[in-house]
Write an enzyme that holds these catalytic residues in place. Structure first.
Site, PDB file in Angstrom:
ATOM      1  N   ASN A   1      46.041  41.129  36.997  1.00 51.24           N
ATOM      2  CA  ASN A   1      44.734  41.760  36.754  1.00 51.24           C
ATOM      3  C   ASN A   1      44.796  42.904  35.736  1.00 51.24           C
ATOM      4  OD1 ASN A   1      43.564  41.311  40.177  1.00 51.24           O
ATOM      5  ND2 ASN A   1      43.204  40.041  38.388  1.00 51.24           N
TER       6      ASN A   1
ATOM      7  N   ASP B   1      38.084  36.658  45.901  1.00 52.78           N
ATOM      8  CA  ASP B   1      37.829  36.127  44.564  1.00 52.78           C
ATOM      9  C   ASP B   1      36.336  35.878  44.342  1.00 52.78           C
ATOM     10  OD1 ASP B   1      38.538  35.283  42.061  1.00 52.78           O
ATOM     11  OD2 ASP B   1      39.196  33.293  42.687  1.00 52.78           O
TER      12      ASP B   1
ATOM     13  N   ARG C   1      32.172  36.202  38.807  1.00 55.31           N
ATOM     14  CA  ARG C   1      31.286  35.033  38.706  1.00 55.31           C
ATOM     15  C   ARG C   1      29.974  35.263  39.455  1.00 55.31           C
ATOM     16  NH1 ARG C   1      35.625  30.951  40.602  1.00 55.31           N
ATOM     17  NH2 ARG C   1      36.690  32.932  40.911  1.00 55.31           N
TER      18      ARG C   1
ATOM     19  N   HIS D   1      31.992  43.885  41.649  1.00 54.37           N
ATOM     20  CA  HIS D   1      33.024  44.628  42.388  1.00 54.37           C
ATOM     21  C   HIS D   1      32.377  45.646  43.345  1.00 54.37           C
ATOM     22  CE1 HIS D   1      35.956  42.657  40.018  1.00 54.37           C
ATOM     23  NE2 HIS D   1      35.730  43.311  38.904  1.00 54.37           N
TER      24      HIS D   1
HETATM   25  C1  FPP Z   1      38.365  39.169  42.221  1.00 52.31           C
HETATM   26  O1  FPP Z   1      37.157  38.777  41.629  1.00 52.31           O
HETATM   27  C2  FPP Z   1      38.290  40.541  42.663  1.00 52.31           C
HETATM   28  C3  FPP Z   1      39.020  41.580  42.170  1.00 52.31           C
HETATM   29  C4  FPP Z   1      40.011  41.424  41.083  1.00 52.31           C
HETATM   30  C5  FPP Z   1      38.829  42.954  42.677  1.00 52.31           C
HETATM   31  C6  FPP Z   1      38.583  43.085  44.131  1.00 52.31           C
HETATM   32  C7  FPP Z   1      38.034  44.438  44.393  1.00 52.31           C
HETATM   33  C8  FPP Z   1      37.085  44.744  45.279  1.00 52.31           C
HETATM   34  C9  FPP Z   1      36.499  43.758  46.215  1.00 52.31           C
HETATM   35  C10 FPP Z   1      36.522  46.121  45.369  1.00 52.31           C
HETATM   36  C11 FPP Z   1      37.446  47.259  45.660  1.00 52.31           C
HETATM   37  C12 FPP Z   1      38.461  47.037  46.672  1.00 52.31           C
HETATM   38  C13 FPP Z   1      38.690  47.810  47.770  1.00 52.31           C
HETATM   39  C14 FPP Z   1      39.917  47.549  48.538  1.00 52.31           C
HETATM   40  C15 FPP Z   1      37.754  48.840  48.250  1.00 52.31           C
HETATM   41  P1  FPP Z   1      37.161  38.449  40.088  1.00 52.31           P
HETATM   42  O2  FPP Z   1      36.766  39.668  39.347  1.00 52.31           O
HETATM   43  O3  FPP Z   1      38.476  37.847  39.735  1.00 52.31           O
HETATM   44  O4  FPP Z   1      36.030  37.392  40.010  1.00 52.31           O
HETATM   45  P2  FPP Z   1      35.971  36.152  39.006  1.00 52.31           P
HETATM   46  O5  FPP Z   1      37.164  35.293  39.327  1.00 52.31           O
HETATM   47  O6  FPP Z   1      34.678  35.531  39.366  1.00 52.31           O
HETATM   48  O7  FPP Z   1      35.994  36.712  37.620  1.00 52.31           O
END
Ligand code: FPP
Length: 225
Positions: free
Chosen positions: A50, A2, A6, A19
């Site tokens: 998501n 997570d 942010r 990402h």
């Molecule tokens: C959460 O942060 C993260 C995600 C929804 C995506 C996770 C993906 C990756 C780390 C990259 C690709 C994955 C692989 C397996 C290669 P958020 O976007 O919810 O952050 P926030 O809560 O700060 O908005």
């Protein structure tokens, strides 16, 4: 994993850049896990919730996932890492789904570590699907519900083939949020929880090692004394 969004917003970058940096951490943490001797690592990369994100962000996520697979599959194979995917993989864009299936096939001989990506995954949906399959078999007279124990139920979950039937030892959620958010609900019944106060793009291997070190000192009683 997570906090990508942010992390990016706090630095004036578009969310997708978080990402991209997050995927670099995925690469490091997977490689470190193999080196440390972690038997199974499951990464929550995309929840059923998501899908509500803007189209452009979703498109970037699938692109990052494909790029990760293309670049890493060779190394994962060399390291004896087997890949699994849990979640509604059929909902993913066709090219991402194909690439994932092909990677799972290529890595099917891995014996040293089980790497699982949870994609379009939700813990409640997983439990409901298992319950439905049991109900169907019972209706067809193929199964006596009374004969079913926890181990048999766990075997019917998407993680059924993983070591310990997918039971989680340690669950780490970055970003400081203290929620499980529908991740491996059945499997985390006795999991130790860790909520490091760093966003996922800041989650270095060093920080990961600290989490594992702290876990190794915890006393797990599983309801006993
Ligand atoms: C959460 O942060 C993260 C995600 C929804 C995506 C996770 C993906 C990756 C780390 C990259 C690709 C994955 C692989 C397996 C290669 P958020 O976007 O919810 O952050 P926030 O809560 O700060 O908005």
């Amino acid at each position: 994993m997570d906090g990508n969004g942010r992390w990016a917003a706090a630095r004036g970058y578009p969310r997708f850049y978080g990402h991209i940096r997050g995927a670099a951490r995925v690469k490091e943490v997977v490689r470190a896990s193999r080196e440390i001797g972690v038997r199974a690592l499951t990464l929550y990369a995309f929840s059923t919730e998501n899908w509500k994100r803007p189209e452009e962000e979703l498109a970037v996520l699938w692109k990052i996932l494909r790029k990760y697979l293309r670049r890493e599959v060779g190394e994962l194979k060399k390291q004896g890492i087997r890949l699994h995917v849990i979640g509604e993989i059929d909902r993913l864009p066709r090219d991402a789904g194909m690439e994932l299936r092909s990677a799972v096939e290529t890595l099917s001989g891995g014996r040293h570590m089980e790497l699982t990506f949870a994609l379009s995954y939700g813990g409640r949906a997983e439990i409901l699907a298992a319950a439905k399959s049991i109900a169907r078999e019972a209706l067809q007279g193929k199964l006596d519900p009374e004969s079913l124990g926890e181990a048999e139920f766990a075997a019917r979950l998407a993680t059924g083939g993983l070591p310990g039937s997918g039971d989680v030892d340690l669950m780490i959620r970055t970003s400081g949020e203290k929620r499980i958010s529908n991740f491996l609900l059945w499997q985390s019944s006795y999991a130790e929880l860790d909520f490091p106060e760093v966003q996922w793009p800041e989650f270095t291997v060093e920080r990961y090692r600290e989490c594992l070190q702290a876990f190794s000192t915890r006393k797990r009683r599983f309801g006993g004394v």
